[in-house]
Each structure stands twice: as C-alpha cells, then as structure tokens.
Design a protein around this motif. Sequence first.
Motif, mmCIF file in Angstrom:
data_model
loop_
_atom_site.group_PDB
_atom_site.id
_atom_site.type_symbol
_atom_site.label_atom_id
_atom_site.label_comp_id
_atom_site.label_asym_id
_atom_site.label_seq_id
_atom_site.Cartn_x
_atom_site.Cartn_y
_atom_site.Cartn_z
ATOM 1 N N GLY A 289 39.342 42.604 22.077
ATOM 2 C CA GLY A 289 40.131 42.863 23.275
ATOM 3 C C GLY A 289 39.226 42.904 24.486
ATOM 4 O O GLY A 289 38.000 43.016 24.356
ATOM 5 N N PRO A 290 39.784 42.825 25.692
ATOM 6 C CA PRO A 290 38.961 42.850 26.905
ATOM 7 C C PRO A 290 38.340 44.227 27.107
ATOM 8 O O PRO A 290 39.003 45.248 26.904
ATOM 9 N N PRO A 291 37.065 44.296 27.489
ATOM 10 C CA PRO A 291 36.434 45.595 27.734
ATOM 11 C C PRO A 291 37.074 46.298 28.925
ATOM 12 O O PRO A 291 37.526 45.662 29.883
ATOM 13 N N ALA A 292 37.117 47.626 28.865
ATOM 14 C CA ALA A 292 37.624 48.424 29.984
ATOM 15 C C ALA A 292 36.554 48.490 31.068
ATOM 16 O O ALA A 292 35.389 48.808 30.788
ATOM 17 N N LEU A 293 36.931 48.215 32.304
ATOM 18 C CA LEU A 293 35.941 48.090 33.369
ATOM 19 C C LEU A 293 35.371 49.429 33.840
ATOM 20 O O LEU A 293 34.181 49.520 34.147
ATOM 21 N N ALA A 294 36.196 50.468 33.911
ATOM 22 C CA ALA A 294 35.709 51.745 34.459
ATOM 23 C C ALA A 294 34.513 52.297 33.686
ATOM 24 O O ALA A 294 33.494 52.671 34.291
ATOM 25 N N PRO A 295 34.558 52.365 32.349
ATOM 26 C CA PRO A 295 33.378 52.847 31.619
ATOM 27 C C PRO A 295 32.151 51.952 31.799
ATOM 28 O O PRO A 295 31.022 52.443 31.813
ATOM 29 N N LEU B 95 29.460 36.509 24.610
ATOM 30 C CA LEU B 95 30.666 37.267 24.296
ATOM 31 C C LEU B 95 31.855 36.316 24.274
ATOM 32 O O LEU B 95 32.037 35.507 25.191
ATOM 33 N N VAL B 96 32.671 36.417 23.239
ATOM 34 C CA VAL B 96 33.824 35.534 23.060
ATOM 35 C C VAL B 96 35.075 36.385 22.908
ATOM 36 O O VAL B 96 35.102 37.340 22.121
ATOM 37 N N LEU B 97 36.101 36.043 23.680
ATOM 38 C CA LEU B 97 37.383 36.747 23.583
ATOM 39 C C LEU B 97 38.486 35.711 23.373
ATOM 40 O O LEU B 97 38.857 34.996 24.300
ATOM 41 N N PRO B 98 39.007 35.600 22.136
ATOM 42 C CA PRO B 98 40.071 34.616 21.865
ATOM 43 C C PRO B 98 41.453 35.179 22.210
ATOM 44 O O PRO B 98 41.629 36.383 22.408
ATOM 45 N N GLY B 99 42.424 34.267 22.267
ATOM 46 C CA GLY B 99 43.818 34.682 22.435
ATOM 47 C C GLY B 99 44.129 35.362 23.749
ATOM 48 O O GLY B 99 44.989 36.252 23.797
ATOM 49 N N VAL B 100 43.464 34.963 24.825
ATOM 50 C CA VAL B 100 43.685 35.596 26.129
ATOM 51 C C VAL B 100 44.949 35.048 26.767
ATOM 52 O O VAL B 100 45.139 33.830 26.860
ATOM 53 N N TYR C 229 41.119 32.077 39.572
ATOM 54 C CA TYR C 229 41.616 33.173 38.746
ATOM 55 C C TYR C 229 40.896 33.336 37.407
ATOM 56 O O TYR C 229 40.734 34.471 36.932
ATOM 57 N N PRO C 230 40.452 32.277 36.741
ATOM 58 C CA PRO C 230 39.696 32.493 35.498
ATOM 59 C C PRO C 230 38.460 33.378 35.671
ATOM 60 O O PRO C 230 38.027 34.024 34.717
ATOM 61 N N HIS C 231 37.876 33.414 36.883
ATOM 62 C CA HIS C 231 36.766 34.342 37.123
ATOM 63 C C HIS C 231 37.219 35.777 36.892
ATOM 64 O O HIS C 231 36.468 36.592 36.344
ATOM 65 N N VAL C 232 38.439 36.091 37.312
ATOM 66 C CA VAL C 232 38.995 37.433 37.108
ATOM 67 C C VAL C 232 39.144 37.720 35.618
ATOM 68 O O VAL C 232 38.831 38.824 35.143
ATOM 69 N N LEU C 233 39.599 36.736 34.853
ATOM 70 C CA LEU C 233 39.772 36.928 33.418
ATOM 71 C C LEU C 233 38.434 37.186 32.727
ATOM 72 O O LEU C 233 38.342 37.985 31.793
ATOM 73 N N GLY C 234 37.383 36.497 33.180
ATOM 74 C CA GLY C 234 36.081 36.645 32.543
ATOM 75 C C GLY C 234 35.252 37.797 33.059
ATOM 76 O O GLY C 234 34.232 38.157 32.446
ATOM 77 N N PHE C 235 35.673 38.409 34.160
ATOM 78 C CA PHE C 235 34.859 39.448 34.795
ATOM 79 C C PHE C 235 34.561 40.637 33.870
ATOM 80 O O PHE C 235 33.423 41.127 33.843
ATOM 81 N N ALA D 226 19.954 36.264 38.538
ATOM 82 C CA ALA D 226 20.476 35.935 37.211
ATOM 83 C C ALA D 226 21.680 35.018 37.350
ATOM 84 O O ALA D 226 22.464 35.159 38.300
ATOM 85 N N THR D 227 21.832 34.093 36.407
ATOM 86 C CA THR D 227 23.004 33.226 36.368
ATOM 87 C C THR D 227 23.858 33.601 35.164
ATOM 88 O O THR D 227 23.360 33.653 34.032
ATOM 89 N N VAL D 228 25.130 33.890 35.433
ATOM 90 C CA VAL D 228 26.084 34.252 34.389
ATOM 91 C C VAL D 228 27.119 33.139 34.281
ATOM 92 O O VAL D 228 27.752 32.773 35.276
ATOM 93 N N VAL D 229 27.264 32.586 33.087
ATOM 94 C CA VAL D 229 28.152 31.443 32.852
ATOM 95 C C VAL D 229 29.429 31.917 32.159
ATOM 96 O O VAL D 229 29.373 32.657 31.171
ATOM 97 N N THR D 230 30.570 31.484 32.681
ATOM 98 C CA THR D 230 31.874 31.762 32.083
ATOM 99 C C THR D 230 32.526 30.439 31.707
ATOM 100 O O THR D 230 32.521 29.497 32.501
ATOM 101 N N GLU D 231 33.082 30.381 30.509
ATOM 102 C CA GLU D 231 33.786 29.179 30.048
ATOM 103 C C GLU D 231 35.159 29.571 29.521
ATOM 104 O O GLU D 231 35.309 30.610 28.871
#
Length: 283
Positions: free
Chosen positions: A11-17, A42-47, A74-80, A136-141
């Motif tokens: 599942g997606p990590p909680a941002l506040a912690p 990090l891989v998150l399927p079924g989003v 918007y995918p940046h928001v999903l991967g954030f 640092a470069t962070v890649v989202t796919e």
Amino acid sequence: MTGIDPLVLTGPPALAPLLARGAVLSPFKRPRPDAEFPRTRLVLPGVRVDLARLAAYERVCGFPVGEDALPVTYPHVLGFPLAMRLMSGRGFPLPLLGLVHTSITVTRHERMSPGGSYELSVHVEGLVPHRRGTEATVVTEVRRGGEVVWESGSTYLARHRTDRPAAVPREPEARTPLPPVDEWRLAGDVGRRYGAASGDRNPIHLHPLTARLFGFPRAIAHGMWTVARCLAAHGVPQHCHLRAEFRAPVLLPGTVTYAARDGRFELRGREDRIHVTGDVYPT
C-alpha cells in the motif's frame, strides 16, 4: 535495472510519519556526492486514482475537471509517497529538511485514464556534485500492462560547502525572456489547497508562521504547483517530453506573470525575477 533491488509494497506509505522521520534524521545527515544511497526500487502495484483528490488537484492547478486523461503532472503526486519513503530513510544521505526541488523532466508515452490500474516504481538514480552542494536524482515510472506509460526524473539539492567548486559545471545562462501572456494573482491559501490535494504538506507551503521557521517571509507555493499551473495554461501534447527548472520561490499571496512562446514557458515575478522556466514538445 541492474544493481537495484525491487521491494514490492502492499500500500502507499503514509506521508506524515515519513515527514516526521525525515525531520528527525536530517541533522545527522552528511551530504556529499560520493556518499552511498539506497539501491532499492520501491514498487507499488494496483494503484488506482482517488477521483475526489484528482478533482481537487485539477481545480487548484487550473486543469479542466473530469477529463478522460490524467493531467501530465499528476503521476508525480501518485509517486510522491514512495519517493518520500526513500528520501526520509537512514540510507538516504541528503537531509530532508532544507532539500530543494530544483528540476523535473517528464515523458508521457501514453495518455493515462483516471479509471485505470497502474504500477508505480521509484528509485534513486544517483548523486552528483553541484556548485552549491549535492544533488540527487529520483526516478518515478508508471507502468500499465508491463509497459512504461509515464516517467520522470526529479532533482533535489542539499546545500552545503563544497571543497572544489571550480570542478563543478556552471549553471546554464539565463534565456531571453518570453512575451507575457497573462497575470495571475495568487491567493494565500494556494499552498494549503495544493497540499490537501497532493499530500505534500511541507510547512513552508502552509502558513507564514511555519514558513518563517525555515527562513521565508511568507508561505511559498509548491514548485510542482507552479509548473502544473503553467502547463494547464500552456497545453500539452498527448505524447510529450517536458522539462522544468525551479529558479526562485513564489511567495504567497503574490502576483506573477505567465509568459510563453511556442514550446517554452516561464513564470516571472516582480522586476522580471524568474521563478520557473520550462519546455514542452511532442515526442
């Protein structure tokens, strides 16, 4: 992706912690270009997209609400949340507090339906020296049916003393200003509205009091809000590549000038101070 170990999340990590952990660990980080960094993807399927949050995002960024394709940013928001899990951990050498988002590149290979199911993956590509510190470069796919439909690379700068600034390439020269298209008056609650829609509730964006704790006179707009707002006005081809650089913070409330010509756009403030520059073109 040789040398990078996948870690599949349930599942997606909680941002506040994650923000809290990153804040606590920041004073102990010692950034440098040759430091070790996480070798995990990090891989998150079924989003699936939360349509209510998407509509809030579209409204605050100026995109049409209820379109049959996701806004290009918007995918940046999903991967954030995945990126934050990597950058807030002990293994990431740059301190989360004070980390500056300096640029983003995006390639959209296919339009993404809000009703689709996707697989997200995020990894740290590497560290490089910068004349002001380490970047640092962070890649989202984003994948659909095993194929990459969207990908991005975000650069984040940790400022610190550098031993050999002369060895670091100089930043590119400023470009010729673009013709103004519109003037936008930005409300003081833009940061709070974007934070609610995106999940990025960094205190520098929320309120003047919390922004002052980090050296800003007022709250500042999210960099990703500024580029999304520009792209909503500019328009984006179905298959496209874009790059945006965040040059200076946008104080809230405030007034900015949106300028554009052909495939270029920029956001300017008082005395033509450049806040954002960018290019977008079809692929």
